[in-house]
Design a protein around this motif. Structure first.
Motif, PDB file in Angstrom:
ATOM      1  N   VAL A  86       0.835  -1.205   0.000  1.00  0.00           N
ATOM      2  CA  VAL A  86       0.000   0.000   0.000  1.00  0.00           C
ATOM      3  C   VAL A  86       0.871   1.256   0.000  1.00  0.00           C
ATOM      4  N   LEU A  87       2.011   1.217   0.684  1.00  0.00           N
ATOM      5  CA  LEU A  87       2.916   2.367   0.651  1.00  0.00           C
ATOM      6  C   LEU A  87       3.444   2.617  -0.758  1.00  0.00           C
ATOM      7  N   LEU A  88       3.662   1.569  -1.502  1.00  0.00           N
ATOM      8  CA  LEU A  88       4.064   1.735  -2.904  1.00  0.00           C
ATOM      9  C   LEU A  88       2.948   2.363  -3.729  1.00  0.00           C
ATOM     10  N   TYR A  89       1.686   1.994  -3.436  1.00  0.00           N
ATOM     11  CA  TYR A  89       0.561   2.644  -4.120  1.00  0.00           C
ATOM     12  C   TYR A  89       0.557   4.151  -3.833  1.00  0.00           C
ATOM     13  N   VAL A  90       0.777   4.504  -2.573  1.00  0.00           N
ATOM     14  CA  VAL A  90       0.793   5.923  -2.200  1.00  0.00           C
ATOM     15  C   VAL A  90       1.954   6.639  -2.880  1.00  0.00           C
ATOM     16  N   SER A 101       6.963  11.089  -2.701  1.00  0.00           N
ATOM     17  CA  SER A 101       7.086   9.773  -3.336  1.00  0.00           C
ATOM     18  C   SER A 101       8.327   9.043  -2.837  1.00  0.00           C
ATOM     19  N   ILE A 102       9.459   9.763  -2.759  1.00  0.00           N
ATOM     20  CA  ILE A 102      10.699   9.153  -2.263  1.00  0.00           C
ATOM     21  C   ILE A 102      10.526   8.696  -0.815  1.00  0.00           C
ATOM     22  N   GLU A 103       9.863   9.516  -0.016  1.00  0.00           N
ATOM     23  CA  GLU A 103       9.646   9.167   1.396  1.00  0.00           C
ATOM     24  C   GLU A 103       8.860   7.867   1.537  1.00  0.00           C
ATOM     25  N   TYR A 104       7.782   7.701   0.775  1.00  0.00           N
ATOM     26  CA  TYR A 104       6.960   6.492   0.907  1.00  0.00           C
ATOM     27  C   TYR A 104       7.659   5.271   0.316  1.00  0.00           C
ATOM     28  N   ILE A 105       8.475   5.457  -0.717  1.00  0.00           N
ATOM     29  CA  ILE A 105       9.235   4.316  -1.239  1.00  0.00           C
ATOM     30  C   ILE A 105      10.234   3.829  -0.192  1.00  0.00           C
ATOM     31  N   GLU A 106      10.901   4.767   0.479  1.00  0.00           N
ATOM     32  CA  GLU A 106      11.847   4.367   1.527  1.00  0.00           C
ATOM     33  C   GLU A 106      11.139   3.651   2.669  1.00  0.00           C
ATOM     34  N   ARG A 107       9.926   4.119   3.032  1.00  0.00           N
ATOM     35  CA  ARG A 107       9.163   3.427   4.075  1.00  0.00           C
ATOM     36  C   ARG A 107       8.765   2.026   3.630  1.00  0.00           C
ATOM     37  N   ALA A 108       8.422   1.867   2.355  1.00  0.00           N
ATOM     38  CA  ALA A 108       8.064   0.537   1.843  1.00  0.00           C
ATOM     39  C   ALA A 108       9.268  -0.391   1.867  1.00  0.00           C
ATOM     40  N   ILE A 109      10.454   0.144   1.555  1.00  0.00           N
ATOM     41  CA  ILE A 109      11.660  -0.683   1.588  1.00  0.00           C
ATOM     42  C   ILE A 109      11.957  -1.132   3.013  1.00  0.00           C
ATOM     43  N   GLU A 110      11.738  -0.250   3.981  1.00  0.00           N
ATOM     44  CA  GLU A 110      11.948  -0.626   5.382  1.00  0.00           C
ATOM     45  C   GLU A 110      10.972  -1.701   5.829  1.00  0.00           C
ATOM     46  N   VAL A 112      13.207  -4.078  -7.584  1.00  0.00           N
ATOM     47  CA  VAL A 112      12.290  -3.172  -8.276  1.00  0.00           C
ATOM     48  C   VAL A 112      12.044  -1.909  -7.437  1.00  0.00           C
ATOM     49  N   MET A 113      11.864  -2.085  -6.136  1.00  0.00           N
ATOM     50  CA  MET A 113      11.649  -0.916  -5.283  1.00  0.00           C
ATOM     51  C   MET A 113      12.895  -0.031  -5.245  1.00  0.00           C
ATOM     52  N   ARG A 114      14.094  -0.645  -5.252  1.00  0.00           N
ATOM     53  CA  ARG A 114      15.327   0.144  -5.286  1.00  0.00           C
ATOM     54  C   ARG A 114      15.409   0.938  -6.586  1.00  0.00           C
ATOM     55  N   TYR A 115      15.053   0.304  -7.686  1.00  0.00           N
ATOM     56  CA  TYR A 115      15.082   1.000  -8.982  1.00  0.00           C
ATOM     57  C   TYR A 115      14.049   2.130  -9.010  1.00  0.00           C
ATOM     58  N   VAL A 142      17.194 -10.157 -12.359  1.00  0.00           N
ATOM     59  CA  VAL A 142      16.813  -8.752 -12.269  1.00  0.00           C
ATOM     60  C   VAL A 142      15.717  -8.540 -13.305  1.00  0.00           C
ATOM     61  N   THR A 143      14.524  -8.201 -12.837  1.00  0.00           N
ATOM     62  CA  THR A 143      13.359  -8.133 -13.724  1.00  0.00           C
ATOM     63  C   THR A 143      13.292  -6.840 -14.537  1.00  0.00           C
ATOM     64  N   ILE A 144      14.300  -5.986 -14.448  1.00  0.00           N
ATOM     65  CA  ILE A 144      14.301  -4.712 -15.172  1.00  0.00           C
ATOM     66  C   ILE A 144      15.117  -4.881 -16.448  1.00  0.00           C
ATOM     67  N   ARG A 145      14.628  -4.293 -17.532  1.00  0.00           N
ATOM     68  CA  ARG A 145      15.318  -4.425 -18.820  1.00  0.00           C
ATOM     69  C   ARG A 145      16.671  -3.719 -18.784  1.00  0.00           C
ATOM     70  N   THR A 146      17.638  -4.306 -19.497  1.00  0.00           N
ATOM     71  CA  THR A 146      18.987  -3.740 -19.532  1.00  0.00           C
ATOM     72  C   THR A 146      18.991  -2.369 -20.201  1.00  0.00           C
ATOM     73  N   ARG A 147      18.187  -2.215 -21.222  1.00  0.00           N
ATOM     74  CA  ARG A 147      18.140  -0.928 -21.932  1.00  0.00           C
ATOM     75  C   ARG A 147      17.658   0.187 -21.007  1.00  0.00           C
TER      76      ARG A 147
END
Length: 894
Positions: free
Chosen positions: A541-545, A574-583, A591-594, A649-654
């Protein structure tokens, strides 16, 4: 008579609980005498026993029609109508009519309370009716059943009155004990099968037992944990909870012969004062022994859990512990229940749910296995097993469990099974080739539920998700809002889905509000989405926010005008909630780091492009952007290296390479912008300092001018005060002279009466010579004037003003003009202005000292003329002088 005989015969079978025989005779009695209401009422009761509720309702309607005052018939009919849900209003009307017919009957009030508790929204009203019924029973001296008290406890639990619920459960235990089913005071020292209750919140299930031994505290132990018993006790084991004396409670850690070690430190009581020792001398012969040797008590379970009726009360009390957050006490009581009654499945299920909520899925699985072994075909056990598979995302085992439940066609279970199967298909839409198939299956299951129960909010929520997946956002939004209205926000998924809809409609503020409501609701109620534990739910949910803030900032930035000013602030959110989701996430999520790196790159671009939009930026903002880029670059480079090493790593190299390229370019731009902003800020600082210096100088100048002005005003005020003081001194001196003159005149008058006229004249002249305060010339002028005045008095001429060329000396001649700033004398002679004002009066002395010289001269001239033409009381000095001179002239003539 035959019908009444059949009715009595049916009553006998009814009392014996032989319902089939009773129904047969009731039916025959009703056929012979259709108006026999007691027989028809008995027939309705047997129909209820057979669950033929519609038939029983028809029979009761006939009874109340024939006997409107039949309270039992009204009450039974109302209860049937309420439970059927067809016409609840009419049902409650029948119940209230029965109460009105017999208001002192507590059973009717209890029946109304039971009818009200069928609906969750009426729990508070039901509790009020239960309270009223118990008061009636207490007033009538009746015993309150433990069932009534247990129901009241459950209602208090549902209405979140936890303390009242605990009191009701305790009263229920006492009521059950009063019925003679068990004795709670019977406790054995030996360890029994159910001795698992130790928690203080479970004090109704244990009691301290006297071991008949005493314990002595070993003061040599610095830790304060060692005790010595006077004898060994086989019944006391390691882990027992004991009490020594009246206050100290602890747990036995080890036993070595008569020496035992406690878990908690013993703190000896404070030494008694001398007065206390004197008061206790008669009570204790050896106070020292009483302080160190105390009786030992051990905690043992009572017999409450051995009673089957008390089992349901204990289970409800354990559920109360769960709701109140007392998880340790709840687990202890559930384990004690299954230890005493291994076939009690509900406690196994609750232990599994507690383990799941605490994140211990292994323990949850073990408790479910125990439940399956005790009750293999129990649908509640199977549902919980299926939910466990859903929380683990094991779709196929969960599908098998719910498919079996659906095939068994178990009442009140098939709807839940179809709902879970629909959710399983909807959660597996990621496979492109099966997307349409799975979406169709999910919609079919939801529709089947709504066909059987159109008020099922969960199925309606599922239909809303299907419509949203198909792109029909307006209809899905309407359905989710309807679900919220019906359920009263008891379905958190509706809030989450509504947030997704608002986000898709670019209503970011409303979407964020729905996400926040969802998190508040799940944190309060403990609800979860399809994740393994609560932390992962929160992270999702934090990622949704975070995405809502990111999308809002991106759209705001695309406006390319002043409205895009808050875009960088939303990127920060947005950066704040991503960091909270990572915690919150326990595992490393690439993916969350990217996403975090992307958000930092976006905010850097936003800050660097501010001058293009004519927006100001600070050194702190540019430095923040540069730091974010420098932190993100090595992380993305590490992801590229992981892909080269073959890691997942699910992210494309390009995408990763483009990020690195943009990041490097922005780092150079950020460094250049940082230097520019530092120079600009330094110049602005210097300008502000110069302006501040100028402002301070101007302020000091103004303060100096103000100080000088105040000093000038102070000097002028001092001068005015000094002039006023001098004037007052002159006035006081003049008044004193007047008083002295009057006194001297009185003395002279007395002397004239006693002496001759010849002796009086020189004295009078001398007196006036004393009053004149100037040179001898002025005295001669006074004498001449006196003689002229005497001549005028006898000649009665009107040319007085003409002959009076030299007026008599006045106060002004004596003291000078105090209002004049400076007196200038030429050749020792007074100025012409002083001669013209020689006739000044007393009024001139008190005039305005601040007036100019012209006004003073005019005032003095006018006063002189007034004194000469019209003598007044104010000119007492010259008048008296004329009278005396007249008398002297008369004396000379004689």
């Amino acid at each position: 008579i035959q019908a009444e005989s059949l009715f009595l015969h049916a009553r006998v079978y009814h009392v014996k609980d032989e319902m089939e025989r009773a129904k047969y005779f009731y039916d025959r009695a009703c056929k012979l005498a259709p108006d026999l209401s007691p027989a028809r009422f008995g027939l309705a009761q047997t129909k209820i026993w057979d669950r033929e509720y519609d038939v029983a309702e028809g029979e009761l309607r006939l009874v109340v029609k024939k006997a409107p005052s039949a309270t039992d018939a009204h009450a039974a009919l109302g209860l049937l109508m309420v439970k059927s849900g067809k016409d609840k209003k009419a049902g409650f009307s029948h119940i209230r009519k029965a109460i009105d017919l017999d208001p002192s009957n507590p059973d009717l009030v209890l029946l109304e309370a039971y009818a009200l508790q069928q609906q969750e929204s009426d729990y508070a009203s039901s509790l009020d009716r239960y309270t009223k019924a118990t008061k009636l029973m207490e007033e009538q001296g009746k015993n309150i059943s433990w069932i009534v008290l247990t129901n009241m406890g459950v209602l208090c639990y549902e209405t979140k009155k936890y303390k009242d619920a605990a009191d009701c459960y305790e009263k229920a235990f006492r009521a059950l004990e009063a019925e003679g089913n068990y004795d709670a005071n019977t406790v054995k020292l030996e360890v029994g099968e159910g001795d698992f209750t130790r928690h203080e919140e479970n004090h109704m299930f244990w009691k301290y037992v006297d071991t008949s031994a005493t314990a002595e505290f070993l003061s040599s132990d610095e830790l304060g944990l060692s005790w010595r018993l006077d004898k060994e006790i086989a019944a006391v084991k390691v882990g027992d909870h004991v009490r020594i004396g009246e206050e100290f409670q602890s747990e036995i850690v080890s036993i070595e012969g008569q020496d035992i070690k406690m878990k908690h430190k013993y703190v000896p009581p404070a030494p008694k004062t001398k007065a206390e020792e004197d008061n206790n001398n008669d009570e204790s012969s050896d106070p020292k022994d009483d302080e160190v040797k105390m009786e030992l008590f051990v905690k043992r379970a009572n017999e409450r859990l051995s009673n089957l009726s008390a089992l349901s009360i204990a289970f409800n009390l354990a559920r109360l512990h769960e709701a109140a957050g007392r998880i340790v006490a709840a687990v202890e009581l559930h384990k004690a229940i299954v230890k005493r009654h291994p076939s009690y499945v509900n406690s196994y299920l609750r232990l599994a749910c507690i383990a799941r909520d605490c994140g211990s899925l292994v323990d949850c699985s073990e408790w479910l296995k125990c439940a399956c072994a005790v009750a293999p075909g129990n649908p509640e056990v199977l549902i919980l097993v299926g939910n466990l598979h859903l929380s683990l995302c094991d779709w196929k085992p969960a599908q098998r469990v719910f498919t079996k439940l659906l095939e068994d066609n178990i009442p009140n279970v098939d709807a839940y099974s179809m709902l879970c199967l629909g959710n399983i298909y909807f959660d597996n839409l990621k496979t492109p080739e099966r997307y349409a198939k799975h979406l169709g299956h999910a919609a079919d299951y939801y529709r089947r539920i709504l066909q059987k129960d159109n008020a099922n909010a969960y199925a309606a929520n599922g239909i809303g998700t299907v419509l949203a997946e198909k792109g029909d956002l307006p209809r899905s939004k309407e359905i989710f809002n309807r679900v919220r209205e019906i359920s009263g926000d008891t379905i958190p998924d509706a809030l989450l889905n509504l947030g997704h809809i608002y986000l898709a409609l670019s209503k970011h503020n409303e979407a964020l509000q729905m996400y926040q409501n969802y998190m508040e609701r799940t944190n309060t109620a403990g609800a979860q989405i399809t994740s393994k534990n609560k932390d992962e739910d929160d992270a999702t949910v934090l990622l949704y926010v975070a995405f809502a803030y990111y999308d809002w900032a991106r759209q705001t930035e695309d406006l390319k005008d002043s409205k895009s000013a808050p875009a960088d602030e939303r990127y920060r959110k947005s950066i704040e909630y991503i960091e909270r989701a990572i915690e919150k996430g326990k595992k490393e999520n690439v993916v969350m780091r990217y996403n975090l790196c992307i958000a930092k790159l976006s905010i850097a671009n936003c800050i660097l492009r501010k001058p293009e939009k004519q927006l100001s930026r600070t050194v702190k903002e540019v430095q923040e952007a540069l730091d974010g880029l420098q932190e993100s670059l090595p992380k993305v480079q590490a992801m590229i290296q992981w892909k080269k090493e073959g890691k997942k790593v699910t992210i494309r190299t390009r995408s990763l390479e483009e990020f690195v390229q943009n990041c490097r370019a922005n780092i150079g731009n950020a460094q250049s912008a940082l230097d520019d902003e530092k120079n600009r800020e330094r110049e602005a600082f210097e300008k502000r300092e110069f302006q501040r210096t100028q402002a301070l100088a101007k302020l000091k100048e103004q303060q100096l001018e103000e100080l000088m002005r105040k000093e000038k005003e102070a000097r002028e005020q001092e001068e005015r005060d000094e002039k006023a003081r001098l004037k007052m001194e002159k006035v006081n001196s003049l008044v004193q002279n007047w008083e002295f003159e009057a006194k001297m005149k009185e003395e002279e008058m007395k002397k004239k009466k006693t002496k001759g006229v010849k002796e009086t004249k020189p004295e009078a002249v001398a007196m006036f010579d004393e009053d004149s305060s100037d040179e001898e010339d002025n005295n001669n002028m006074g004498k001449t004037q006196i003689q002229e005045d005497a001549t005028d008095m006898f000649e009665n001429t009107e040319n007085t003003e003409k002959n009076n060329s030299a007026p008599p000396p006045t106060d002004k001649d004596l003291f000078g003009d105090e209002d004049s700033e400076e007196e200038v004398f030429n050749d020792g002679e007074p100025p012409q202005e002083e001669k013209a004002a020689a006739g000044a009066t007393k009024q001139d002395l008190f005039g305005d000292s601040d007036s100019d010289d012209d006004e003073e001269q005019g005032g003095q001239t006018s006063s002189k003329r007034h004194n000469e033409d019209e003598p007044s009381a104010e000119n007492g000095g010259p008048q008296k002088k004329r009278r005396i001179e007249g008398e002297e002239d008369e004396a000379q003539l004689e």
